[in-house]
Design an enzyme around this catalytic site. Sequence first.
Site, PDB file in Angstrom:
ATOM      1  N   CYS A  19      -5.508  -2.888   2.856  1.00  0.00           N
ATOM      2  CA  CYS A  19      -5.221  -2.775   4.282  1.00  0.00           C
ATOM      3  C   CYS A  19      -6.478  -2.859   5.167  1.00  0.00           C
ATOM      4  CB  CYS A  19      -4.424  -1.498   4.540  1.00  0.00           C
ATOM      5  SG  CYS A  19      -3.467  -1.525   6.091  1.00  0.00           S
ATOM      6  N   GLU A  66       0.828  -1.219   0.000  1.00  0.00           N
ATOM      7  CA  GLU A  66       0.000   0.000   0.000  1.00  0.00           C
ATOM      8  C   GLU A  66       0.860   1.265   0.000  1.00  0.00           C
ATOM      9  OE1 GLU A  66      -3.533   1.974   2.796  1.00  0.00           O
ATOM     10  OE2 GLU A  66      -2.152   0.499   3.666  1.00  0.00           O
ATOM     11  N   LYS A  95      -9.294   2.662  -2.158  1.00  0.00           N
ATOM     12  CA  LYS A  95      -9.573   2.149  -0.818  1.00  0.00           C
ATOM     13  C   LYS A  95     -10.909   2.684  -0.320  1.00  0.00           C
ATOM     14  CE  LYS A  95      -7.132   1.724   3.655  1.00  0.00           C
ATOM     15  NZ  LYS A  95      -5.904   2.158   4.364  1.00  0.00           N
TER      16      LYS A  95
END
Length: 266
Positions: free
Chosen positions: A145, A41, A111
Amino acid sequence: MKITMLQMDCKLASPAENFAHAEALIRQAAQDGPDVITLPETFNIGFFPREHLRELCDREGEETIRRFSALAKELQVNLVAGSVGNVRQDGIYNTCYIFDRQGKVLGNYDKTHLFSPMGEDQFFQKGSHLTTFQLDGVPCGVIICYDMRFLELVRSLSLQGIQVLFVVAHWPDARLNHWRILSQARAVENQMFVVATNACSRAGETRYAGHSMLVDPWGEILAEGGPGEERITGTLDFSVIRGIRESINVYRDRRPELYQLDCNHQ
């Protein structure tokens, strides 16, 4: 399918250095002939600089696409290119780009769950779409994540038929146990492979855990890194998925008419 995860030490607020380092790592990894190479990430900026953030980020993914499209085509390898801090017209996003062996952009993913305990939601915009794609004919999905804590998101991808879930992360060492448990749980409950690529960076007092891992649909860890920068390689045998779904068919036995996903908890 042979996977190589690049567990990269990403330097905070140093995009030029990070892009060059990522390219060098990819070139080294490609010599071993993997089918897919992954990055962590926000590899371009680290996680994440508050000062001058907009200036440090990529613009509409232009540098990421320019560099990695050419690299994927040159090396004839699929790339799940971690994620980058990425400025678009309406704000800053945490964006993953995926490239096939011909350098084509197969998709991008922003995300969707921003890590509010560290104020990510104060600096970045939330994504609004899921992303699936095929690598060498294998259906795949990607999350970033904190997304891994949201089982509804992963199940939504699994119901679209993915066999491999790519996770790209800057997951802290303080919660390494959660990283392991969640990677295994997402694999077991959805009967698919999880390829979880973590950074091993430092940012202030925060140390990121590394321990990238490849987990099979039984929850067995096929390959796992340590705490430092390294590349981790493993091979996916998709007959395992067929076997487990024949013996324990959770998709057939689901009762979606009973599931209530909305709640009022804060």
